[in-house]
Design an enzyme around this catalytic site. Structure first.
Site, short mmCIF file in Angstrom:
data_model
loop_
_atom_site.label_atom_id
_atom_site.label_comp_id
_atom_site.label_asym_id
_atom_site.label_seq_id
_atom_site.Cartn_x
_atom_site.Cartn_y
_atom_site.Cartn_z
N GLY A 109 33.68 -1.92 0.12
CA GLY A 109 32.56 -1.18 0.38
C GLY A 109 31.46 -0.67 -1.16
O GLY A 109 30.16 -0.52 -0.78
N GLU A 132 38.51 -6.37 2.51
CA GLU A 132 39.01 -5.60 2.90
C GLU A 132 40.73 -6.50 3.70
O GLU A 132 41.50 -6.12 4.02
CB GLU A 132 37.53 -5.33 3.90
CG GLU A 132 37.52 -4.27 3.41
CD GLU A 132 36.06 -5.13 2.52
OE1 GLU A 132 36.17 -5.84 2.12
OE2 GLU A 132 34.94 -3.93 2.75
C1 HXC Z 1 41.16 4.19 -4.01
C2 HXC Z 1 41.05 3.13 -5.96
C3 HXC Z 1 40.29 2.52 -5.50
C4 HXC Z 1 39.51 2.30 -3.67
C5 HXC Z 1 40.90 1.33 -6.77
N1 HXC Z 1 41.47 3.26 -6.91
N2 HXC Z 1 39.74 0.97 -5.92
N3 HXC Z 1 41.71 4.16 -5.73
N4 HXC Z 1 40.15 2.99 -3.11
N5 HXC Z 1 38.87 1.37 -3.13
C6 HXC Z 1 42.12 3.80 -7.50
C7 HXC Z 1 43.48 3.06 -8.04
O1 HXC Z 1 44.48 3.11 -6.74
C8 HXC Z 1 44.25 3.86 -9.77
O2 HXC Z 1 44.32 4.97 -9.33
C9 HXC Z 1 42.86 3.71 -10.29
O3 HXC Z 1 41.73 3.47 -9.86
C10 HXC Z 1 42.66 2.46 -11.00
O4 HXC Z 1 42.83 1.54 -10.64
P1 HXC Z 1 43.95 0.53 -10.76
O5 HXC Z 1 43.86 -0.84 -9.94
O6 HXC Z 1 44.97 0.68 -11.39
O7 HXC Z 1 43.29 -0.97 -11.69
P2 HXC Z 1 42.67 -2.31 -11.72
O8 HXC Z 1 44.15 -2.98 -12.16
O9 HXC Z 1 41.85 -2.20 -13.31
O10 HXC Z 1 42.05 -2.96 -10.55
C11 HXC Z 1 40.65 -2.72 -10.11
C12 HXC Z 1 41.14 -3.42 -8.69
C13 HXC Z 1 41.69 -2.58 -8.08
C14 HXC Z 1 40.80 -5.21 -9.13
C15 HXC Z 1 39.53 -3.31 -8.86
O11 HXC Z 1 42.17 -1.11 -8.11
C16 HXC Z 1 41.55 -3.21 -6.45
O12 HXC Z 1 41.85 -3.82 -5.95
N6 HXC Z 1 41.22 -1.57 -6.06
C17 HXC Z 1 40.79 -2.09 -4.29
C18 HXC Z 1 39.46 -2.60 -3.99
C19 HXC Z 1 39.39 -3.28 -2.74
O13 HXC Z 1 40.63 -3.30 -1.41
N7 HXC Z 1 38.18 -2.49 -2.14
C20 HXC Z 1 38.15 -2.35 -0.15
C21 HXC Z 1 38.55 -0.96 0.25
S1 HXC Z 1 38.07 -1.01 1.26
P3 HXC Z 1 46.04 5.95 -9.75
O14 HXC Z 1 45.56 7.06 -9.45
O15 HXC Z 1 46.79 4.85 -9.88
O16 HXC Z 1 44.76 5.54 -10.92
C22 HXC Z 1 36.40 -1.11 2.01
C23 HXC Z 1 36.51 -0.62 3.09
C24 HXC Z 1 34.96 -0.67 3.33
O17 HXC Z 1 36.02 -0.62 0.85
C25 HXC Z 1 34.93 0.15 4.99
C26 HXC Z 1 32.79 0.28 4.90
C27 HXC Z 1 32.67 1.83 5.09
#
Ligand code: HXC
Length: 258
Positions: A109, A132
């Site tokens: 997103g 995703e």
């Molecule tokens: C909730 C999230 C998050 C997310 C990161 N965090 N991304 N929380 N939703 N999308 C949180 C982690 O849980 C963590 O919380 C803190 O942020 C730091 O993240 P880390 O993973 O520890 O950091 P890092 O190791 O540097 O990795 C960064 C990252 C990774 C590669 C960006 O966080 C990641 O892969 N995030 C998810 C990316 C993703 O899949 N996005 C798509 C989402 S689905 P804590 O509490 O543990 O410290 C989507 C659908 C959209 O977007 C639909 C349209 C509306």
């Protein structure tokens, strides 16, 4: 209105919105998107504002929709409540230009939100992706639609199907971003662009935004016709008289937005 998840300020005639959930890498939840929508609408209606800059932190523009918030949704939660995406379309209704200044992660997103803006200026550390598929879901706010238009079907398929991230240099080559700058220059670069735009005639700025956006929606002949009608209508503006007169008199124009 006071906000908890975004920071909002005005600099000159530019409205600045900074996503501010640093602990969650600016993960986008309903509250944040409500606040963002409200701030955008407020700037859009503010006669003193000519352009809006949307940015995040040095580490993340936004790492996607909030996974924790949606993890346990049922289909009916998502569909009937139109959760997650309910308030995302607000940004498309904004008539003034919105520049995304992207540093760090713009994933899921977050990438979709950046693509909803009018153009993206990226820092060298920016990373774009639609991961995703790794969560067992698909992009839900335009990723499968805007990404192919921006970077080609080949790259969009590659990114959506493998979840690989695109760095800033590749994003610029592919046309996803308009400029790449060093991280420490990102905000200044975006503000400079926004300041240039906000000194232009606001009605012409809005007509250009509308016309370029038509390129996505219409056939070429319909789009060219729309553009021509917009072009004709600029001759009703005092700013057009001022702009052309200033050129002839070899001076800078003073636009008044009328
Ligand atoms: C909730 C999230 C998050 C997310 C990161 N965090 N991304 N929380 N939703 N999308 C949180 C982690 O849980 C963590 O919380 C803190 O942020 C730091 O993240 P880390 O993973 O520890 O950091 P890092 O190791 O540097 O990795 C960064 C990252 C990774 C590669 C960006 O966080 C990641 O892969 N995030 C998810 C990316 C993703 O899949 N996005 C798509 C989402 S689905 P804590 O509490 O543990 O410290 C989507 C659908 C959209 O977007 C639909 C349209 C509306």
């Amino acid at each position: 209105m006071s906000y908890e998840m975004i920071l909002v300020e005005t600099q000159g005639h530019v409205g600045v919105i900074r996503l501010n959930r640093p602990k969650a890498l600016n993960a986008l939840n309903d509250q944040l998107m409500d606040e963002l929508g409200a701030a955008l609408v407020q700037f859009d209606g503010d006669a003193d504002i000519g352009c809006i800059v949307l940015t995040g932190s040095d580490k993340a523009f936004a790492a996607g929709a909030d996974i924790a918030a949606m993890a346990n949704y049922s289909f009916m939660d998502a569909y009937k409540g139109d959760y997650i995406t309910r308030n995302w379309e607000q940004i498309r209704k904004i008539r003034k230009p919105v520049i995304a200044a992207v540093a760090g992660y713009a994933l899921g997103g977050g990438c979709e939100l950046a693509m909803m803006c009018d153009f993206i200026i990226a820092a060298e550390n920016a990373k774009f992706g639609q991961p995703e598929i790794k969560l067992g879901t698909i992009p839900g706010a335009g990723g499968t639609q805007r990404l192919p238009r921006a970077v080609s079907k080949a790259k969009a398929m590659d990114m959506c199907l493998t979840a690989r991230m695109m760095d800033a240099a590749e994003a610029e080559r592919a046309g996803l971003v308009s400029r790449v700058v060093p991280l420490e220059k990102l905000f200044d670069e975006a503000m400079a662009a926004a300041t240039v735009i906000s000194a232009m005639s606001l009605p012409t700025v809005m007509m250009i935004k509308e016309s370029v956006n038509r390129a996505y929606e219409l056939t070429l002949s319909e789009g060219v016709l729309f553009e021509r009608r917009m072009f004709h209508s600029t001759f009703a503006l005092e700013d057009q008289k001022e702009g052309m007169k200033a050129f002839i008199e070899k001076r800078l124009p003073a636009f008044r937005g009328i």
